[in-house]
Scaffold this active site. Structure first.
Site, PDB file in Angstrom:
ATOM      1  CG  ASP A  66      -8.021  -5.978   2.615  1.00 46.93           C
ATOM      2  OD1 ASP A  66      -7.211  -6.863   2.936  1.00 46.93           O
ATOM      3  OD2 ASP A  66      -7.687  -4.799   2.404  1.00 46.93           O
ATOM      4  CB  THR A 125      -0.868  -0.130   1.276  1.00 48.69           C
ATOM      5  OG1 THR A 125      -1.695  -1.270   1.143  1.00 48.69           O
ATOM      6  CG2 THR A 125      -1.703   1.083   1.580  1.00 48.69           C
ATOM      7  N   GLY A 173       1.485  -1.578   4.716  1.00 48.27           N
ATOM      8  CA  GLY A 173       1.887  -2.713   5.548  1.00 48.27           C
ATOM      9  C   GLY A 173       0.753  -3.616   5.984  1.00 48.27           C
ATOM     10  CB  THR A 188      -3.833  -0.029  -1.013  1.00 45.01           C
ATOM     11  OG1 THR A 188      -3.216  -1.293  -1.151  1.00 45.01           O
ATOM     12  CG2 THR A 188      -5.277  -0.218  -0.633  1.00 45.01           C
ATOM     13  CD  GLN A 244      -7.827  -3.044  -1.360  1.00 43.78           C
ATOM     14  OE1 GLN A 244      -7.082  -3.501  -0.494  1.00 43.78           O
ATOM     15  NE2 GLN A 244      -7.425  -2.197  -2.278  1.00 43.78           N
ATOM     16  CB  SER A 293      -9.153  -0.596   5.015  1.00 43.64           C
ATOM     17  OG  SER A 293      -7.858  -0.084   4.916  1.00 43.64           O
ATOM     18  CB  SER A 294      -5.189  -2.443   8.376  1.00 47.45           C
ATOM     19  OG  SER A 294      -5.771  -3.694   8.579  1.00 47.45           O
ATOM     20  CG  ASN A 300      -5.081  -6.263  -0.714  1.00 46.60           C
ATOM     21  OD1 ASN A 300      -4.546  -5.884   0.321  1.00 46.60           O
ATOM     22  ND2 ASN A 300      -5.741  -7.407  -0.777  1.00 46.60           N
TER      23      ASN A 300
END
Ligand code: GLY
Length: 568
Positions: free
Chosen positions: A421, A379, A471, A397, A418, A450-451, A399
């Site tokens: 996710d 990302t 990350g 991103t 993505q 998402s993170s 992903n």
């Protein structure tokens, strides 16, 4: 004539030479460790940072520069920069107002809960990562147009033009990029029906020029027709054709209906500082605030930087926050998320009541909590601050590195993967080892969790830090550690970014750490406490800015990548 001006300007960006024409008698300063008097952009590639600053020098504000940087990253950092993916942009204007633009991808309307399972209910390997079915409906183009229409100052055409020039004229790939393109060569060839620009006859070498003519044409359509240059018309037709070739399900209607949205940022106080970050559908902001609240009562500085006591506390907080992540957050347009309860001090103090200063907990025994009232790693992040103090922290991103490596034929852009996710099967780990449940199950039109954690820190009402990282699951813990390094350990921004990192995410139940993050004593003490401790490759790649008391801006580009600051 315009073409000539644009080529000259493009060459200046390519070579990084100073701007001395007209009113702009300023020079770029760029690289690591720079302090800018006026504006600054820190991003994953020197070209994109320069383009952002070029826009500032033309009179654009931080959002103009961010939009220009995002489009430039789609050209010069195809590993994660994109127009085929999505992200989150956190904006803080100089008067202190904040906003989040959520341009996260959505599941196509034909998506089904069990679409990645075979007839026996097992996960079909690679379907959610390597195929056309892995792609969500892209959000970046709409997000950039929306952010620009709401906050931008310069005409959109001026903001996107440098990215077009970069795609058309090409740019020299870095050594790292050459090796990434070479490693992915076979995948590009296998997954595409034609040779994308990322594949050439011989292997890539540092300094080779990557020209992306088809991408330049797509960017021109976006320049000329806005949303219709991507979500309908020729670009949409090319994307749908590509989907049909590979049995993908993103449809014309999905593209027409995609809209980015504004969301209210999450905020919290930590040791007198104000933390501003992103809400769901990213879990990153919730995790970041939970982590800071959980460690707040403890004297980290007294214990010492990266002492076993400090690391033990931080990973035990991480274990608990990631357990909650597996249960509660998802797309707020689809599921009710107990955000206030998850972030309440009372709940978080209670969550840490099982923390034993001498022993590691077991993730098998740490379940998601019960908040009251509630029944390639690839990302990229960039940070921008303009001369007036407007700030943008944006993370974007595809992903995985290069997304699913599938290029929309003749449209020149990479597709995201993505959909991975989502929690494609309860308890089945995604590519980051994250497990999830019902709140993050696949549903048509839903955004996958998402993170990403673009964040801003204020001190006494003034801008102090702008930061974020790629990350995957390590994003929130990376941002957490950089904030702690500055606020608790008093590090300067480059030191805080460069410091070694560690990570725990509940499952798998171990601490992973970078080689330079732990000394042998801390390693032994953590092992004695019952932690499994494993060395791994680098964690995150932060691009941060710190504002000094007099207003100067210091760039903190992470040495873990080709990240670069550019300012004036
Ligand atoms: N695709 C990584 C994330 O959004 O967290």
């Amino acid at each position: 004539m315009n073409k000539i001006i644009s080529i000259v300007f493009g060459l200046m960006i390519l070579t990084g030479c100073s701007i001395k024409s007209g009113k702009n008698k300023n020079k770029f300063i760029e690289g690591q460790d720079i302090t800018a008097d006026s504006g600054i952009v820190v991003s994953a590639h020197p070209q994109s940072s320069r383009i952002g600053v070029t826009i500032l020098l033309k009179g654009g504000n931080a959002v103009d520069a961010a939009v220009a940087t995002e489009f430039a990253l789609a050209v010069c950092y195809p590993e994660a920069g994109n127009i085929g993916g999505g992200g989150f942009m956190l904006i803080r204007t100089s008067d202190g107002k904040t906003d989040v633009i959520d341009y996260r991808e959505k599941a196509p309307k034909d998506a089904k809960r069990d679409m990645y399972l075979d007839k026996s209910g097992n996960v079909s390997e690679g379907l959610s990562t390597d195929t056309h079915l892995a792609s969500g409906v892209p959000g970046t183009v709409d997000g950039m147009l929306y952010a620009h229409s709401k906050y931008g100052k310069l005409p959109f055409k001026e903001v996107i033009q440098p990215a077009i020039d970069l795609a058309e004229n090409g740019f020299p790939v870095t050594g790292r990029q050459a090796s990434e393109l070479n490693s992915n060569r076979k995948t590009f060839i296998d997954r595409n029906s034609f040779r994308p620009a990322f594949v050439k006859d011989s292997l890539w070498k540092e300094g080779d020029i990557l020209i992306q003519a088809a991408l330049a044409e797509t960017l021109k359509r976006i320049r000329d027709y806005g949303r219709d240059g991507f979500y309908s018309g020729k670009t949409a037709r090319l994307l749908i054709k590509e989907m049909k070739r590979g049995n993908g399900i993103v449809s014309e209607q999905d593209l027409k209906e995609y809209r980015s949205v504004s969301r209210v940022p999450l905020t919290a106080e930590y040791k007198g500082y104000k933390i501003i970050t992103v809400p769901p559908p990213s879990s990153g902001g919730i995790i970041l605030i939970q982590l800071l609240m959980m460690i707040d009562p403890y004297p980290l500085r007294e214990w010492g930087f990266h002492s076993s006591r400090e690391i033990h506390l931080m990973v035990e907080a991480e274990r608990r926050a990631f357990a909650d992540r597996s249960e509660y957050p998802g797309d707020p347009d689809f599921v009710k998320i107990p955000v206030d309860q998850l972030l309440s001090r009372k709940y978080l103090l209670n969550r840490m009541s099982t923390f034993d200063e001498k022993r590691a907990s077991s993730s098998q025994k740490i379940n998601p909590g019960s908040p009251e009232g509630y029944s390639s790693e690839e990302t990229t992040h960039y940070s921008v601050v303009d001369a007036k103090g407007n700030a943008v922290a944006a993370t974007t991103t595809l992903n995985n590195i290069f997304g699913n490596s599938i290029v929309a034929d003749s449209a020149g852009f990479l597709l995201n993967n993505q959909m991975d996710d989502f929690s494609i099967k309860p308890g089945f780990p995604n590519m980051y080892g994250l497990v999830g449940g019902e709140a993050n199950s696949v549903q048509p039109g839903k955004r996958m969790l998402s993170s990403m954690t673009p964040s801003i820190v204020e001190k006494e009402g003034k801008l102090l830090l702008v930061l974020g990282s790629p990350g995957g699951s390590t994003i929130p813990t990376t941002v957490f550690q950089v904030i702690v390094n500055v606020l608790d350990f008093g590090m300067n921004i480059q030191g805080a970014v460069d410091a070694g990192r560690f990570h725990h995410q509940w499952l798998p139940d171990w601490i992973s750490y970078e080689k330079n993050a732990l000394d042998s004593l801390s390693f032994r003490k953590l092992s004695d406490m019952g932690h499994i401790v494993k060395e791994r490759a680098s964690i995150g790649s932060v691009n941060a800015i710190m504002i000094l008391p007099g207003g100067k801006k210091v760039g903190g580009p992470d040495k873990r990548g080709n990240n670069s600051s550019c300012g004036y």
